[in-house]
Design an enzyme around this catalytic site. Structure first.
Site, PDB file in Angstrom:
ATOM      1  N   PHE A   1      86.111 -45.322 -14.366  1.00 53.29           N
ATOM      2  CA  PHE A   1      85.221 -44.528 -13.497  1.00 53.29           C
ATOM      3  C   PHE A   1      85.914 -44.139 -12.192  1.00 53.29           C
ATOM      4  CE2 PHE A   1      81.886 -46.775 -16.027  1.00 53.29           C
ATOM      5  CZ  PHE A   1      81.327 -45.641 -16.599  1.00 53.29           C
ATOM      6  N   ALA A   2      87.174 -43.711 -12.315  1.00 51.97           N
ATOM      7  CA  ALA A   2      87.924 -43.288 -11.128  1.00 51.97           C
ATOM      8  C   ALA A   2      87.398 -41.934 -10.669  1.00 51.97           C
ATOM      9  CB  ALA A   2      89.410 -43.209 -11.450  1.00 51.97           C
ATOM     10  N   ARG A   3      86.648 -41.951  -9.618  1.00 54.56           N
ATOM     11  CA  ARG A   3      86.054 -40.731  -9.050  1.00 54.56           C
ATOM     12  C   ARG A   3      86.288 -40.747  -7.541  1.00 54.56           C
ATOM     13  NH1 ARG A   3      82.061 -39.888 -13.142  1.00 54.56           N
ATOM     14  NH2 ARG A   3      83.145 -40.560 -15.047  1.00 54.56           N
ATOM     15  N   GLU A   4      85.939 -39.674  -6.897  1.00 54.61           N
ATOM     16  CA  GLU A   4      86.105 -39.609  -5.449  1.00 54.61           C
ATOM     17  C   GLU A   4      85.298 -40.714  -4.772  1.00 54.61           C
ATOM     18  OE1 GLU A   4      85.481 -36.523  -1.674  1.00 54.61           O
ATOM     19  OE2 GLU A   4      85.037 -35.874  -3.730  1.00 54.61           O
ATOM     20  N   GLY A   5      85.978 -41.588  -4.065  1.00 54.41           N
ATOM     21  CA  GLY A   5      85.314 -42.633  -3.302  1.00 54.41           C
ATOM     22  C   GLY A   5      84.842 -43.826  -4.091  1.00 54.41           C
ATOM     23  N   ARG A   6      85.206 -43.924  -5.388  1.00 57.21           N
ATOM     24  CA  ARG A   6      84.743 -45.075  -6.159  1.00 57.21           C
ATOM     25  C   ARG A   6      85.669 -45.342  -7.342  1.00 57.21           C
ATOM     26  NH1 ARG A   6      80.204 -44.879 -10.590  1.00 57.21           N
ATOM     27  NH2 ARG A   6      81.586 -46.597 -11.165  1.00 57.21           N
TER      28      ARG A   6
ATOM     29  N   CYS B   1      94.181 -41.495 -33.248  1.00 55.60           N
ATOM     30  CA  CYS B   1      93.543 -42.803 -33.383  1.00 55.60           C
ATOM     31  C   CYS B   1      94.451 -43.736 -34.156  1.00 55.60           C
ATOM     32  CB  CYS B   1      92.202 -42.660 -34.096  1.00 55.60           C
ATOM     33  SG  CYS B   1      91.478 -44.221 -34.605  1.00 55.60           S
TER      34      CYS B   1
END
Length: 273
Positions: free
Chosen positions: A256-261, A119
């Site tokens: 929020f990098a996820r599959e399909g979004r 930090c």
């Protein structure tokens, strides 16, 4: 050297729980688990300890370079004349030979950062030091967001420590075709990024973006921008301060990098889909 330490569960008098449906009872079995090593690492500039951080003890030369660049201790990689990684009492010292000009500036900052886990605000004496006044990034890249799913698969498959221990973060650098060029792992998400930025400093012509397995904090945005990288993509959310800083630095920030979004917070001009 293998920095993963193996302990038998029996040694700690613990059992790894394994559910089995058998005569309506729960059974337990002793099992060996891999644990990620976490050690204190001291960054020592010209013989003077600057900070002690808890890290995974690998790629520490990259960590020293990336931390030094991202924190503004150096202006360019050539400001570091040498890096030695030396075992010390109950930890590791990374001894960094720094240009005199940078060392004088470092002493003037009077920062004491002992006990950090990555930090950047801890130990900073003035709030002005938290928000760095960086120049806006140029727009020189574009990325097809349809390639992101393949990038996520590559990132997951390359996380050797993460797969073996389940307790590390990762930061990867991808080119604009979506190929993973480098991955660094650490128990601390900021340290994983520092290690990656240290690698990137030795690849001045590399064009691409950073993908991290954590949220996007303000400091991760700041570190990425300070090293001239135009895009940061995170698997989790971004904080409000991170988004505000990304706007100021004109950095493309995606969460929020996820599959399909994915959620585009700033800098959509560098993306197409």
């Amino acid at each position: 050297m293998n920095w993963i330490t193996k302990f038998t569960v029996d040694f700690f008098c613990k059992l790894t729980k394994k559910q089995q449906i058998k005569n309506k009872t729960t059974t337990y079995e002793a099992k060996q688990e891999n644990l990620a090593t976490e050690v204190p690492v001291a960054l020592v500039y010209n013989g003077i300890s600057h900070t002690v951080m808890m890290c995974s003890p690998e790629n520490l030369a990259d960590f020293a370079m990336g931390f030094s660049l991202a924190e503004g201790i150096i202006d360019k990689p050539s400001d570091i004349y040498g890096i030695d990684v030396v075992p010390a009492c109950q930890g590791i010292e990374v001894q960094i030979e720094l240009a005199t000009r940078c060392f004088v500036r470092l002493k003037a900052q009077r920062r004491t950062l002992a006990g950090r886990t990555g930090c950047g605000i801890c130990g900073t004496e003035q709030l002005q030091q938290v928000h760095k006044n960086l120049p806006p990034l140029e727009r020189t890249i574009q990325f097809d967001l349809n390639r992101l799913d393949a990038c996520l698969i590559q990132l997951q498959q390359a996380q050797v420590l993460g797969q073996q221990t389940g307790s590390t973060h990762a930061a990867g650098f991808f080119d604009l075709a979506g190929n993973l060029l480098c991955l660094r792992e650490d128990v601390g998400r900021h340290v994983a990024l520092d290690k990656l930025l240290g690698w990137h400093a030795k690849q001045p012509a590399a064009k691409g973006f950073v993908l991290v397995t954590s949220r996007a904090s303000y400091e991760m945005v700041q570190k990425t921008a300070a090293c001239g990288i135009e895009m940061l993509i995170a698997i989790s959310a971004a904080t409000e301060l991170a988004v505000n800083m990304a706007e100021q630095y004109q950095l493309t920030l995606v969460g929020f990098a996820r599959e399909g979004r994915a959620t585009i917070y700033t800098g959509k001009e560098r993306l197409f889909f």
